[in-house]
Design a protein around this motif. Sequence first.
Motif, PDB file in Angstrom:
ATOM      1  N   VAL A  60      33.597   8.578 -69.484  1.00 32.81           N
ATOM      2  CA  VAL A  60      33.600   8.579 -71.168  1.00 32.81           C
ATOM      3  C   VAL A  60      31.998   8.607 -71.607  1.00 32.81           C
ATOM      4  O   VAL A  60      31.431   7.647 -71.270  1.00 32.81           O
ATOM      5  N   LYS A  63      29.743   5.294 -73.063  1.00 30.76           N
ATOM      6  CA  LYS A  63      30.312   3.927 -72.873  1.00 30.76           C
ATOM      7  C   LYS A  63      29.876   3.475 -71.689  1.00 30.76           C
ATOM      8  O   LYS A  63      29.754   4.235 -70.535  1.00 30.76           O
ATOM      9  N   ALA A  64      29.775   2.195 -71.537  1.00 32.95           N
ATOM     10  CA  ALA A  64      29.084   1.517 -70.249  1.00 32.95           C
ATOM     11  C   ALA A  64      30.260   1.389 -69.250  1.00 32.95           C
ATOM     12  O   ALA A  64      31.449   1.076 -69.573  1.00 32.95           O
ATOM     13  N   ARG A  65      29.894   1.674 -67.982  1.00 31.32           N
ATOM     14  CA  ARG A  65      31.074   1.418 -66.915  1.00 31.32           C
ATOM     15  C   ARG A  65      32.252   2.255 -67.078  1.00 31.32           C
ATOM     16  O   ARG A  65      33.185   1.868 -66.745  1.00 31.32           O
ATOM     17  N   ALA A  66      32.009   3.547 -67.696  1.00 28.68           N
ATOM     18  CA  ALA A  66      33.362   4.111 -68.226  1.00 28.68           C
ATOM     19  C   ALA A  66      33.749   5.251 -67.417  1.00 28.68           C
ATOM     20  O   ALA A  66      33.809   6.333 -67.546  1.00 28.68           O
ATOM     21  N   VAL A  67      33.934   4.908 -66.022  1.00 27.56           N
ATOM     22  CA  VAL A  67      34.455   5.726 -65.076  1.00 27.56           C
ATOM     23  C   VAL A  67      35.883   5.550 -64.736  1.00 27.56           C
ATOM     24  O   VAL A  67      36.375   4.413 -64.809  1.00 27.56           O
ATOM     25  N   VAL A  68      36.631   6.589 -64.970  1.00 20.44           N
ATOM     26  CA  VAL A  68      38.054   6.543 -64.984  1.00 20.44           C
ATOM     27  C   VAL A  68      38.649   7.381 -63.816  1.00 20.44           C
ATOM     28  O   VAL A  68      38.170   8.565 -63.582  1.00 20.44           O
ATOM     29  N   LEU A  73      45.490   7.097 -64.498  1.00 14.43           N
ATOM     30  CA  LEU A  73      45.650   6.972 -65.835  1.00 14.43           C
ATOM     31  C   LEU A  73      47.043   7.415 -66.585  1.00 14.43           C
ATOM     32  O   LEU A  73      47.531   6.592 -67.420  1.00 14.43           O
TER      33      LEU A  73
END
Lengths: 204, 204
Positions: A60, A63-68, A73
């Motif tokens: 994303v 956004k910080a640390r926004a690994v998905v 999901l």
Amino acid sequence: MKNTLTNRQQEVYDYLKRESRITGVMPSTREIQHFFGFASQTAAMNHLRALEKKQVIQRVPGKARAVVFPDELDREEIVDIPIYGNIAAGMGQDVDHEKEGCISIDIRSLGLKHNARTFALKVRGESMVDAHICDGDTVVLEFREPRKNDVVAALIDGETTLKRYVVENGKPFLRAENEMFPDLIPARELIIQGVLVALVRNAA
Amino acid sequence: MKNTLTNRQQEVYDYLKRESRITGVMPSTREIQHFFGFASQTAAMNHLRALEKKQVIQRVPGKARAVVFPDELDREEIVDIPIYGNIAAGMGQDVDHEKEGCISIDIRSLGLKHNARTFALKVRGESMVDAHICDGDTVVLEFREPRKNDVVAALIDGETTLKRYVVENGKPFLRAENEMFPDLIPARELIIQGVLVALVRNAA
DNA sequence: TCGAATAGTGTTCAAATAGATACATGAAGA
DNA sequence: TCTTCATGTATCTATTTGAACACTATTCGA
């Protein structure tokens, strides 16, 4: 072109997966950098970009640390069902629910409601084979009032056993789920601990 | 003092849980602020502090979006097992594995190895009751060579059925798990799709 | 042999973010 | 009545973090 990760990319992917599972927090690009000993944070960025291109992660922007992980999901909601003990082997009435592990499973597979209060028991012995419940199975029980023909866990003589809750002539009884014990016990006199809602068998 | 969340705190907790599950990213304090319409970011901070005090979340100081749910932290690793179809109702040989849903469960409850290749099938009909497998059950199968007395899913005449893999006089056979069909089919001539490793029953 | 993908170093900048401090108000308990 | 807790507003700072840019070297397929 989708799943062919290089060795290095697989390492990074595994690191992300492992770290986020164990710590609960996704690593930042600089944490990735330091873990792998990169001299530059850009190296971590490049790997993330590569992994995203190959569809195994999503990011994303901004956004910080926004690994998905896309796989995780569209997963159903997962509940943790505590395992409290054995059937026909213990679980005293007022034992304060000492947890012996947990089943974590998505609510849809068990057909559970989101707010259901559930717990699990390990089955010991062959006493429930008539209901197709085998030794070693884990039964999931819901804490609620039984309905007609539900299988219930009842506390009898300090032991928990599975019985079927039947109604005859308007009166509730418990019928043993084993032809060796053709009991018919008035249901009013006992403590019903839960109603069978699901079962997990480990056949391996 | 542990679990007695106020209404407002419960709202914040639910928001964190829901948002992190759906988006895969934990909200920042400012995102919490804006979601609830707070004029100050400190309000969100206060709620996080309260939730942490009451043990329902943990925070990692100095890290962005580092809110963790302790319950989920000591959870086993969870695998997603795809459900490909029905037993005795389809799943042609070369159907390219159209997914009809998923079971998400921790590996320990099913006794799976981390790298096991598994899939699941819905059971239709009463043909496997002898093995205590009922209509509506979901069986989990591993893609591997069968061992003696394993229950296997075999493709026979375009249909998948469960059989027991037995060895007699050094030769492998498949025996039906239903007394109505006392077949004994040479195992060499068929396609074995998987070996039964677990079962999930939804009795609700 | 040319280009693309892989795998890095080194540096800089701006946005995202946690966190602290001071202050206010109302409800619940001792 | 006094204190604690819950629930906020308002403002400022330091750190964390993503992201961009310039550059190098190797491998691999067309």
